[in-house]
Design an enzyme around this catalytic site. Structure first.
Site, short mmCIF file in Angstrom:
data_model
loop_
_atom_site.label_atom_id
_atom_site.label_comp_id
_atom_site.label_asym_id
_atom_site.label_seq_id
_atom_site.Cartn_x
_atom_site.Cartn_y
_atom_site.Cartn_z
N PHE A 150 26.83 40.01 28.07
CA PHE A 150 25.61 40.80 27.92
C PHE A 150 24.95 40.65 26.54
CE2 PHE A 150 28.63 43.77 26.00
CZ PHE A 150 27.90 44.23 24.91
N LYS A 174 25.37 32.37 36.24
CA LYS A 174 25.56 33.77 36.66
C LYS A 174 25.45 34.66 35.42
CE LYS A 174 28.73 36.72 36.92
NZ LYS A 174 27.97 37.89 36.41
N SER A 227 34.70 38.86 27.53
CA SER A 227 35.90 39.45 26.93
C SER A 227 37.11 38.57 27.20
CB SER A 227 36.13 40.84 27.52
OG SER A 227 36.36 40.72 28.91
N CYS A 282 29.89 37.97 18.92
CA CYS A 282 31.28 37.50 18.87
C CYS A 282 31.60 36.94 17.49
CB CYS A 282 31.52 36.44 19.93
SG CYS A 282 30.60 34.95 19.63
N GLU A 383 38.63 44.60 18.73
CA GLU A 383 37.19 44.35 18.64
C GLU A 383 36.45 45.68 18.86
OE1 GLU A 383 35.64 41.76 21.78
OE2 GLU A 383 34.28 40.86 20.30
P1 NAD Z 1 32.88 40.78 30.16
O1 NAD Z 1 34.16 40.02 30.10
O2 NAD Z 1 32.93 42.20 30.58
O3 NAD Z 1 31.88 40.06 31.19
C1 NAD Z 1 31.50 38.72 31.04
C2 NAD Z 1 31.04 38.18 32.38
O4 NAD Z 1 32.14 38.17 33.29
C3 NAD Z 1 29.93 38.99 33.05
O5 NAD Z 1 28.99 38.09 33.62
C4 NAD Z 1 30.66 39.75 34.14
O6 NAD Z 1 29.83 40.06 35.23
C5 NAD Z 1 31.74 38.75 34.54
N1 NAD Z 1 32.94 39.33 35.14
C6 NAD Z 1 33.55 40.49 34.77
N2 NAD Z 1 34.66 40.66 35.53
C7 NAD Z 1 34.75 39.61 36.37
C8 NAD Z 1 35.68 39.22 37.37
N3 NAD Z 1 36.74 39.97 37.68
N4 NAD Z 1 35.45 38.06 38.04
C9 NAD Z 1 34.39 37.30 37.75
N5 NAD Z 1 33.46 37.62 36.80
C10 NAD Z 1 33.64 38.76 36.13
O7 NAD Z 1 32.18 40.60 28.73
P2 NAD Z 1 30.87 41.31 28.17
O8 NAD Z 1 31.18 42.74 27.91
O9 NAD Z 1 29.68 40.97 28.99
O10 NAD Z 1 30.69 40.53 26.78
C11 NAD Z 1 31.23 40.98 25.56
C12 NAD Z 1 32.39 40.12 25.16
O11 NAD Z 1 31.99 38.76 25.10
C13 NAD Z 1 32.92 40.45 23.76
O12 NAD Z 1 34.33 40.50 23.80
C14 NAD Z 1 32.45 39.27 22.92
O13 NAD Z 1 33.25 38.98 21.80
C15 NAD Z 1 32.49 38.16 23.91
N6 NAD Z 1 31.65 37.04 23.51
C16 NAD Z 1 32.27 35.92 23.07
C17 NAD Z 1 31.52 34.84 22.63
C18 NAD Z 1 32.20 33.62 22.11
O14 NAD Z 1 31.52 32.63 21.90
N7 NAD Z 1 33.50 33.63 21.88
C19 NAD Z 1 30.12 34.91 22.66
C20 NAD Z 1 29.51 36.07 23.13
C21 NAD Z 1 30.29 37.14 23.56
#
Ligand code: NAD
Length: 483
Positions: A150, A174, A227, A282, A383
């Site tokens: 997000f 997605k 995450s 991140c 985090e």
């Molecule tokens: P999240 O893991 O909650 O969701 C990420 C994506 O996964 C979303 O599209 C969500 O719909 C999907 N998802 C969730 N559960 C799922 C499942 N069981 N099966 C399939 N898809 C599923 O993460 P978030 O809250 O959207 O993003 C924040 C996190 O992203 C933070 O931890 C941040 O550090 C990380 N992030 C990392 C980077 C990087 O480059 N390392 C960059 C941006 C964000």
């Protein structure tokens, strides 16, 4: 009625029949501005089928023609720049200048992928045995997809799809259901430039869509950003199906300030690192390690600068920090602040009670600074994803590096110093994928890999640059003899 966002499949906008939807909320006002469908497995499979059908034609399209489409998309994004930035701020909350920064990077990602005809070149060797030549060609493989987070709804998918389609694959995005609108507008623009149908598709949703993309026999690989918890789960699943995966996960980034740092120049970089995008990067600063005598002047300067930050609705020019992107995100940060207080850290600046005139229902937390933090406290190890600076006082660089290495994450780390020797030692020893030397946010540009180590990255080839080209292609070896 609130708009239900549509999927984009095979060059057409398609309304989802899914019963479940989730609200898209403007985090500065608390208003529901759209709804995201939790697309079904069948709808997701429709997108996979479209991408699969388009693959044969698209891979046979000359590389220069493919890249011409990328150039057109790049120009069209530039033409619609301000509108795209406004949509991004409205759904995600970040300050409008931060959205401009995000779209600058988005466009750079596409620009970088226009170099693919050179980046995708293989290599040749003559006479490996008498009269026999050998060659490597880098071939596209089929349908790839990304599952996006997000926090950077405009940019993250462009770490991947320009490289994927530039090398001749087809693709499915997605987006996070929390912030689908930036991608919807991007796809409207992409539709207008006439990219052949099925090459780039979009499916909205959550776990059902994600699982279908992973399990379908017609997909090749996944780029996941989100995450670590979800990333690890999906990485395992992709492995079961023998597919390619790159997983960019969560982070806790340590900023180390040495006694010889230039404070006047370092503090603004530190402030931007912790508070940029309201701490939801991140690559955001996660812990401030103050080494030796710099501790007191650094702490005082950080508190002063934190008080100066203007917080408000990100659409207003001049606002430096917007709200958290969701109520859920805000509640998590509030819990983290409570844990800091309970575990005995000293709250020097408390952002919990901030009031933003004109935005009574927004998800705001003001700049927050904790002093006397010990390295094992929750706020120093987990985090936070919010505008919170935990300060840890350490005696020397060795102690700082021990603390950094005790953390499970390794996305980024920065050192502020005037010493070349210290800087070199830091980049040599610290186990983090992106190292900043007097840089607060060590974000690699699109020609470099977006690195990450330990629990911040699973896989081997990273996003962006040559790594991306290698991820999306197979090295085929051709050995030739002519009689
Ligand atoms: P999240 O893991 O909650 O969701 C990420 C994506 O996964 C979303 O599209 C969500 O719909 C999907 N998802 C969730 N559960 C799922 C499942 N069981 N099966 C399939 N898809 C599923 O993460 P978030 O809250 O959207 O993003 C924040 C996190 O992203 C933070 O931890 C941040 O550090 C990380 N992030 C990392 C980077 C990087 O480059 N390392 C960059 C941006 C964000």
């Amino acid at each position: 009625m609130t708009e239900l966002v549509k999927n984009y499949i095979n060059g057409k906008w398609v309304e989802s029949k899914a019963k479940e939807t989730s609200d898209v909320i403007n985090p500065a006002t608390g208003e529901v501005i759209a709804k995201t469908p939790m697309s079904t497995a069948e709808e997701t499979q429709d997108a996979i089928n479209a991408a699969n059908a388009a693959f044969r034609r698209w891979r046979a399209t000359p590389a220069m023609t493919r890249v011409r489409y990328l150039n057109r998309i790049r120009d069209a994004f530039e033409d619609n720049f301000e509108e795209l930035c406004k949509i991004l701020t409205t759904e995600q909350g970040k300050a409008i200048d931060e959205s401009r920064g995000e779209y600058r990077r988005t466009i750079e990602n596409i620009e970088c992928a226009t170099a693919i005809p050179s980046l995708q070149m293989g290599y040749n060797a003559e006479d490996i045995a008498a009269g026999i030549d050998e060659q490597v060609i880098k071939q596209p493989l089929g349908v790839f997809f990304c599952i996006a987070p997000f926090n950077f709804p405009g940019m993250v998918p462009t770490w991947f799809w320009p490289f994927a389609i530039g090398t001749g694959n087809t693709y499915i995005v997605k987006p996070s259901p929390q912030v689908p609108l930036s991608q919807v507008r991007q796809f409207e623009i992409i539709h207008e430039i006439g990219l052949p149908k099925g090459v780039l598709n979009m499916v909205h949703g959550g776990p059902v869509a994600g699982t279908t993309l992973i399990e379908s026999p017609d997909t090749i690989g996944m780029s996941f950003v989100g995450s670590t918890k979800v990333g690890k789960l999906l990485y395992k699943k992709v492995g079961e199906f023998g597919k390619r995966a790159q997983v960019q996960g969560g982070a806790k980034n340590f900023l180390t300030v040495m006694p010889d740092a230039n404070l006047e120049k370092s503090v603004p970089a530190i402030i931007t690192s912790f508070y940029g995008c309201a701490g939801q990067r991140c690559l955001a600063g996660g812990v401030l390690l103050a080494v030796g005598d710099i501790y007191e002047p650094l702490r005082d300067a950080v508190v002063d600068a934190s008080k100066q930050l203007s917080v408000g609705n990100g659409l207003e020019e001049g606002v430096q920090m917007g709200p958290l992107a969701s109520k859920h995100g805000m509640d998590n940060v509030l819990k983290m602040i409570d844990s800091g207080v309970k575990e005995g850290a000293e709250l020097l600046l408390d952002g919990r009670s901030i009031e933003v005139p004109g935005s009574p229902n927004g998800f705001f937390i003001g700049p927050t600074v904790f002093d006397k933090v010990s390295p094992t406290m929750t706020i120093a190890t987990e985090e936070i994803f919010g505008p919170v600076i935990p300060i840890v006082h350490v005696k020397d660089l060795d102690e700082a590096i021990d603390i950094i290495h005790a953390c499970r994450y390794g996305n980024a780390s920065s050192v502020f110093t005037s010493s070349g020797k210290v800087a070199r030692e830091y980049s040599y020893r610290v186990m983090a994928g992106n190292i900043g030397i007097n840089i607060g946010v060590a974000a690699p540009i699109a020609t470099f890999p977006f690195s990450g180590m330990k629990d911040s990255f699973l896989g081997d080839l990273h996003g962006q640059g040559q790594d991306a080209v290698d991820f999306f292609t197979e090295n085929k070896v051709v050995i030739t003899r002519w009689f």
